[in-house]
Design a protein around this motif. Structure first.
Motif, short mmCIF file in Angstrom:
data_model
loop_
_atom_site.label_atom_id
_atom_site.label_comp_id
_atom_site.label_asym_id
_atom_site.label_seq_id
_atom_site.Cartn_x
_atom_site.Cartn_y
_atom_site.Cartn_z
N LEU A 128 0.86 -1.18 0.00
CA LEU A 128 0.00 0.00 0.00
C LEU A 128 0.89 1.22 0.00
O LEU A 128 1.61 1.47 0.98
CB LEU A 128 -0.91 0.01 1.23
CG LEU A 128 -1.80 1.24 1.41
CD1 LEU A 128 -2.91 1.25 0.36
CD2 LEU A 128 -2.42 1.27 2.81
N VAL A 150 -7.29 -2.25 5.11
CA VAL A 150 -6.19 -1.31 5.32
C VAL A 150 -6.79 0.04 5.70
O VAL A 150 -8.00 0.24 5.63
CB VAL A 150 -5.31 -1.16 4.05
CG1 VAL A 150 -4.59 -2.45 3.74
CG2 VAL A 150 -6.15 -0.70 2.86
N VAL A 175 1.81 -4.28 3.65
CA VAL A 175 0.68 -4.36 4.58
C VAL A 175 0.15 -5.79 4.70
O VAL A 175 -0.65 -6.08 5.57
CB VAL A 175 -0.47 -3.42 4.17
CG1 VAL A 175 -0.06 -1.97 4.34
CG2 VAL A 175 -0.91 -3.68 2.73
N VAL A 176 0.61 -6.67 3.80
CA VAL A 176 0.28 -8.10 3.89
C VAL A 176 1.61 -8.83 3.90
O VAL A 176 2.19 -9.14 2.85
CB VAL A 176 -0.58 -8.57 2.70
CG1 VAL A 176 -0.94 -10.05 2.87
CG2 VAL A 176 -1.84 -7.74 2.58
N GLN A 219 -4.61 -6.57 -0.32
CA GLN A 219 -5.04 -5.37 0.39
C GLN A 219 -6.23 -4.77 -0.36
O GLN A 219 -6.26 -4.70 -1.58
CB GLN A 219 -3.89 -4.38 0.59
CG GLN A 219 -3.29 -3.77 -0.65
CD GLN A 219 -3.87 -2.39 -0.96
OE1 GLN A 219 -4.95 -2.02 -0.46
NE2 GLN A 219 -3.17 -1.62 -1.79
#
Length: 332
Positions: free
Chosen positions: A44, A135, A49-50, A105
């Protein structure tokens, strides 16, 4: 906080109009993404974020989209005639993360579908290959649901509620707004129709009482009423004008109060029209008097071609702006 209207015009194009209603600028940028681009669904705005098993893929189709905060896709269509629209839904809950399933995301949800699917049915099949990961963008948790449609007029609404995927798949599902979840919106619409009939109104007319506020239920019912009344257009120009008339009716004026929270107003920032038949994308910024559009067949969509972008916040832009796009690094 956003309205989507699908219109199968008959002898002309399949069109979708949408409003983007938000309390601040989403920094929209019109973006053409060629085929063959590699994507990482775990990032992101450049940040991971993952961390566990992110979804990665290569785009099968080129697309013309509006990005949101430079971190994802809010709206757009691809060269096969699939349209996709991300709208806010407070109650979105994909459930606990399963690291055994590739994670995506949520701001890249519709880009993944536009990259890989030619039709609504193909897009629904792609959902099984990943798990959505919520997110936060600009201090807002991105809890969204998605509307899809294709050049045949097929339609689907996709929501994740309490960890369960809910899909409404039928060309009759033409209207979508926000809360409550879609099955409840359909129930409320049926109740409104029943009340109108009890008042003695058996058909459309200027005396039919319509909800007129800016909340999602009122916008849903107003868009359903006027969308169903659209006359057969004489040509593509009239078709675009007609669907824009309904989206403007469902728009949120500046300063209209919505509810308590971080912001009390969610005015319409922009409106779009996806022409899925002619692969044309129209955009109207609420702070500009001009309608502009771009056509996918005007661009080099082959693998290796550069991404092309255009900032629509320019008072001098109007009409066909396909030639005004410039090469740019792919945003994601």
């Amino acid at each position: 906080m956003c309205t989507r209207i699908l219109w199968n015009t008959g002898d002309h194009a399949v069109l979708t109009g949408r409003t983007m209603d938000w309390p601040e600028s989403t920094e929209p940028v019109l973006t053409v993404l060629p085929r063959g681009q590699e994507r990482d669904g775990g990032t992101l705005a450049g940040a991971t974020v993952v961390g566990d098993n992110p979804l990665r893929w290569t785009s099968r189709f080129a697309s013309l989209v509006t990005t949101v905060y430079g971190a994802g896709t809010a709206d757009g269509l691809n060269e096969a005639g699939l349209g996709a629209h991300m709208l806010y839904l407070d109650s979105t809950d994909p459930g606990p993360r399963d690291p055994g399933t590739p994670g995506l995301q949520i701001a890249l949800w519709i880009q993944y579908l536009l990259d890989g699917a030619a039709t609504v049915r193909e897009a629904l099949f792609l959902l099984d290959a990943c798990q959505l990961v919520p997110v936060e963008m600009h201090g807002f948790r991105a809890t969204v649901h998605v509307a899809l449609e294709d050049a045949s007029g097929d339609s689907a609404i996709i929501e994740y509620i309490a960890g369960e995927r809910r899909v409404h798949h039928d060309r009759s599902y033409t209207i979508m707004t926000n809360e409550p979840p879609y099955d409840e919106q359909l129930h409320l619409l049926r109740e409104q129709v029943r009340r109108v009939k009890e008042l003695g109104h058996d058909g459309p007319g200027s005396e039919v009482p319509l909800p007129g506020n800016v909340n999602a239920v009122d916008r849903f019912q107003r868009a359903a009423y006027f969308g169903a009344l659209l006359p057969e257009p004489a040509d593509d120009r009239q078709a675009v004008a007609a669907i824009l008339a309904v989206t403007r009716n469902a728009s949120v004026p500046f300063g209209a109060p919505y509810r308590e929270g971080r912001f009390r107003t969610y005015n319409t920032e922009y409106r779009t029209v996806c022409d899925l038949t002619n692969k044309r994308y129209c955009f109207e910024l609420s702070t500009s008097p001009n309608l502009l559009w771009a056509e996918l067949d005007r661009f080099d969509l082959s693998p290796g071609a550069p991404a092309m972008t255009l900032d629509p916040d320019d008072i001098d832009l109007a009409g066909n702006v396909s030639s005004r796009f410039t090469p740019s690094p792919a945003p994601f």
